[in-house]
Design a protein around this motif. Structure first.
Motif, PDB file in Angstrom:
ATOM      1  N   THR A 153       0.852  -1.183   0.000  1.00 40.30           N
ATOM      2  CA  THR A 153       0.000   0.000   0.000  1.00 40.30           C
ATOM      3  C   THR A 153       0.890   1.236   0.000  1.00 40.30           C
ATOM      4  OG1 THR A 153      -1.767  -1.129   1.195  1.00 40.30           O
ATOM      5  CG2 THR A 153      -1.796   1.269   1.230  1.00 40.30           C
ATOM      6  N   GLY A 154       0.654   2.130  -0.980  1.00 34.95           N
ATOM      7  CA  GLY A 154       1.476   3.332  -1.078  1.00 34.95           C
ATOM      8  C   GLY A 154       0.877   4.331  -2.047  1.00 34.95           C
ATOM      9  N   ASN A 155       1.652   5.337  -2.384  1.00 31.26           N
ATOM     10  CA  ASN A 155       1.192   6.401  -3.278  1.00 31.26           C
ATOM     11  C   ASN A 155       1.458   6.035  -4.739  1.00 31.26           C
ATOM     12  OD1 ASN A 155       0.442   8.043  -1.086  1.00 31.26           O
ATOM     13  ND2 ASN A 155       2.511   8.875  -0.912  1.00 31.26           N
ATOM     14  N   TYR A 156       0.525   6.402  -5.610  1.00 32.56           N
ATOM     15  CA  TYR A 156       0.721   6.230  -7.040  1.00 32.56           C
ATOM     16  C   TYR A 156       0.048   7.377  -7.782  1.00 32.56           C
ATOM     17  CZ  TYR A 156      -3.981   4.094  -6.924  1.00 32.56           C
ATOM     18  OH  TYR A 156      -5.321   3.854  -6.740  1.00 32.56           O
ATOM     19  N   LEU A 157       0.304   7.452  -9.074  1.00 29.25           N
ATOM     20  CA  LEU A 157      -0.088   8.601  -9.877  1.00 29.25           C
ATOM     21  C   LEU A 157      -1.369   8.325 -10.655  1.00 29.25           C
ATOM     22  CD1 LEU A 157       1.454  11.270 -10.111  1.00 29.25           C
ATOM     23  CD2 LEU A 157       2.428  10.447 -12.255  1.00 29.25           C
ATOM     24  N   VAL A 158      -2.286   9.301 -10.630  1.00 31.87           N
ATOM     25  CA  VAL A 158      -3.521   9.213 -11.419  1.00 31.87           C
ATOM     26  C   VAL A 158      -3.743  10.545 -12.139  1.00 31.87           C
ATOM     27  CG1 VAL A 158      -4.582   7.559  -9.828  1.00 31.87           C
ATOM     28  CG2 VAL A 158      -5.012  10.012  -9.534  1.00 31.87           C
ATOM     29  N   SER A 159      -4.617  10.512 -13.140  1.00 26.10           N
ATOM     30  CA  SER A 159      -4.988  11.747 -13.841  1.00 26.10           C
ATOM     31  C   SER A 159      -5.882  12.591 -12.928  1.00 26.10           C
ATOM     32  CB  SER A 159      -5.717  11.411 -15.142  1.00 26.10           C
ATOM     33  OG  SER A 159      -6.760  10.472 -14.905  1.00 26.10           O
ATOM     34  N   ALA A 160      -5.587  13.892 -12.868  1.00 19.49           N
ATOM     35  CA  ALA A 160      -6.342  14.783 -11.974  1.00 19.49           C
ATOM     36  C   ALA A 160      -7.632  15.274 -12.614  1.00 19.49           C
ATOM     37  CB  ALA A 160      -5.469  15.970 -11.587  1.00 19.49           C
ATOM     38  N   ARG A 161      -7.754  15.120 -13.929  1.00 18.83           N
ATOM     39  CA  ARG A 161      -8.926  15.610 -14.659  1.00 18.83           C
ATOM     40  C   ARG A 161      -8.999  14.882 -15.991  1.00 18.83           C
ATOM     41  NH1 ARG A 161      -6.414  21.669 -15.589  1.00 18.83           N
ATOM     42  NH2 ARG A 161      -4.586  21.076 -16.818  1.00 18.83           N
ATOM     43  N   PRO A 162     -10.060  15.038 -16.756  1.00 17.36           N
ATOM     44  CA  PRO A 162     -10.102  14.394 -18.080  1.00 17.36           C
ATOM     45  C   PRO A 162      -8.954  14.926 -18.947  1.00 17.36           C
ATOM     46  CG  PRO A 162     -12.274  15.194 -17.457  1.00 17.36           C
ATOM     47  CD  PRO A 162     -11.315  15.765 -16.459  1.00 17.36           C
ATOM     48  N   LEU A 163      -8.225  14.013 -19.589  1.00 18.17           N
ATOM     49  CA  LEU A 163      -7.061  14.393 -20.388  1.00 18.17           C
ATOM     50  C   LEU A 163      -7.203  13.852 -21.803  1.00 18.17           C
ATOM     51  CD1 LEU A 163      -4.227  13.637 -17.788  1.00 18.17           C
ATOM     52  CD2 LEU A 163      -5.216  15.868 -18.349  1.00 18.17           C
ATOM     53  N   ARG A 164      -6.799  14.670 -22.769  1.00 18.75           N
ATOM     54  CA  ARG A 164      -6.893  14.285 -24.172  1.00 18.75           C
ATOM     55  C   ARG A 164      -5.548  13.791 -24.686  1.00 18.75           C
ATOM     56  NH1 ARG A 164     -11.474  16.095 -26.786  1.00 18.75           N
ATOM     57  NH2 ARG A 164     -10.791  14.528 -28.310  1.00 18.75           N
ATOM     58  N   ARG A 165      -5.628  12.864 -25.590  1.00 18.65           N
ATOM     59  CA  ARG A 165      -4.433  12.342 -26.242  1.00 18.65           C
ATOM     60  C   ARG A 165      -3.620  13.488 -26.864  1.00 18.65           C
ATOM     61  NH1 ARG A 165      -4.622   8.138 -31.390  1.00 18.65           N
ATOM     62  NH2 ARG A 165      -2.376   8.198 -31.867  1.00 18.65           N
ATOM     63  N   GLY A 166      -2.290  13.418 -26.717  1.00 17.81           N
ATOM     64  CA  GLY A 166      -1.409  14.412 -27.314  1.00 17.81           C
ATOM     65  C   GLY A 166      -1.029  15.550 -26.395  1.00 17.81           C
ATOM     66  N   VAL A 167      -1.676  15.645 -25.213  1.00 19.45           N
ATOM     67  CA  VAL A 167      -1.357  16.721 -24.287  1.00 19.45           C
ATOM     68  C   VAL A 167       0.003  16.441 -23.630  1.00 19.45           C
ATOM     69  CG1 VAL A 167      -2.474  15.677 -22.260  1.00 19.45           C
ATOM     70  CG2 VAL A 167      -2.241  18.155 -22.415  1.00 19.45           C
ATOM     71  N   THR A 168       0.759  17.510 -23.400  1.00 20.31           N
ATOM     72  CA  THR A 168       2.002  17.403 -22.636  1.00 20.31           C
ATOM     73  C   THR A 168       1.668  17.618 -21.165  1.00 20.31           C
ATOM     74  OG1 THR A 168       3.336  18.218 -24.489  1.00 20.31           O
ATOM     75  CG2 THR A 168       4.316  18.354 -22.307  1.00 20.31           C
ATOM     76  N   LEU A 169       1.971  16.641 -20.343  1.00 19.95           N
ATOM     77  CA  LEU A 169       1.503  16.636 -18.955  1.00 19.95           C
ATOM     78  C   LEU A 169       2.231  17.666 -18.094  1.00 19.95           C
ATOM     79  CD1 LEU A 169       1.181  12.780 -18.412  1.00 19.95           C
ATOM     80  CD2 LEU A 169      -0.648  14.428 -18.871  1.00 19.95           C
ATOM     81  N   THR A 170       1.432  18.354 -17.271  1.00 17.10           N
ATOM     82  CA  THR A 170       1.950  19.314 -16.296  1.00 17.10           C
ATOM     83  C   THR A 170       1.488  18.887 -14.904  1.00 17.10           C
ATOM     84  OG1 THR A 170       0.013  20.766 -16.375  1.00 17.10           O
ATOM     85  CG2 THR A 170       1.727  21.130 -18.033  1.00 17.10           C
ATOM     86  N   ALA A 171       1.934  19.607 -13.888  1.00 18.92           N
ATOM     87  CA  ALA A 171       1.558  19.286 -12.510  1.00 18.92           C
ATOM     88  C   ALA A 171       0.050  19.344 -12.318  1.00 18.92           C
ATOM     89  CB  ALA A 171       2.258  20.240 -11.542  1.00 18.92           C
TER      90      ALA A 171
END
Length: 223
Positions: free
Chosen positions: A98-116
């Motif tokens: 059990t630990g921390n992992y990463l998820v999308s914070a909002r709906p995201l579209r293909r091709g977007v460059t990810l930011t914080a």
């Protein structure tokens, strides 16, 4: 009288042997837990090791040598090599983490460059996540998304690619370096490349060379 003596003797002997086995078994359980804990330096991570191999098949020694058996996974179903002197056994375990992992914070579209703003950490069972799940924001920041994602979707490395620093057909600076010399030139990239990736370059002379793309988009050729 003798019969009663031997009965007591063998009962004590069985009890002693049983106690040794229980102690060794408890020690192996503890050592396995320490072995896996060492692979999770994050203090917020907790884990439970369930040993699936029957106890009678466990090797018996005070200081077994533990190693992962051809397995890059450190959670889920993991085979552990346990060596006691010349004896070697493979112990099957289930490591629940059990630990921390990463998820999308909002709906995201293909091709977007990810930011914080696109990323969020949450807590849950890491061993139940898809393969190659990402745990830290730095693992995804600046990467390009390869598919649409709903909010709360666990991110994996298969969903991302690193941003191109060089694109096919782009005119790039080529830097050839060796002992005591450095030559700058220009050429055209024959493919896309992220920082650290190899790419072919067609020079003005028509010669094709291989180089490695730097963070700044310069192609480096080692001589």
């Amino acid at each position: 009288m003798k019969t009663r003596f031997y009965s007591i003797f063998f009962a004590l002997l069985a009890s002693l042997i049983g106690g040794i086995n229980v102690t060794a078994a408890a020690d192996l359980q503890t050592q396995l837990e320490r072995f896996f804990h060492a692979r999770f330096p994050d203090k917020q991570t907790s884990l439970t090791v369930v040993v699936k191999t029957p106890q009678e098949q466990w090797p018996q020694c005070e200081a077994p040598l533990l190693a992962l058996s051809n397995n890059t996974r450190v959670w889920g179903n993991v085979s552990v090599s346990v060596r006691c002197g010349e004896q070697r056994r493979f112990i099957q375990t289930e490591v629940q983490v059990t630990g921390n992992y990463l998820v999308s914070a909002r709906p995201l579209r293909r091709g977007v460059t990810l930011t914080a703003a696109d990323l969020r950490q949450t807590t849950g069972r890491l061993d139940l996540l898809p393969p190659r799940a990402l745990l830290l924001p730095k693992d995804a920041m600046g990467a390009v998304l390869l598919r649409d994602l709903p909010p709360g979707q666990p991110l994996t490395s298969a969903m991302l690619r690193r941003a191109w620093v060089v694109k096919s057909g782009q005119t790039v600076q080529v830097l050839a370096q060796g002992v005591g010399f450095s030559i700058n030139s220009e050429g055209k990239a024959m493919g896309n490349a992220a920082a650290g990736q190899s790419v072919r370059i067609r020079m003005a002379s028509g010669q094709i060379v291989n180089g490695v793309a730097g963070e700044d988009g310069v192609i480096y050729i080692a001589q």
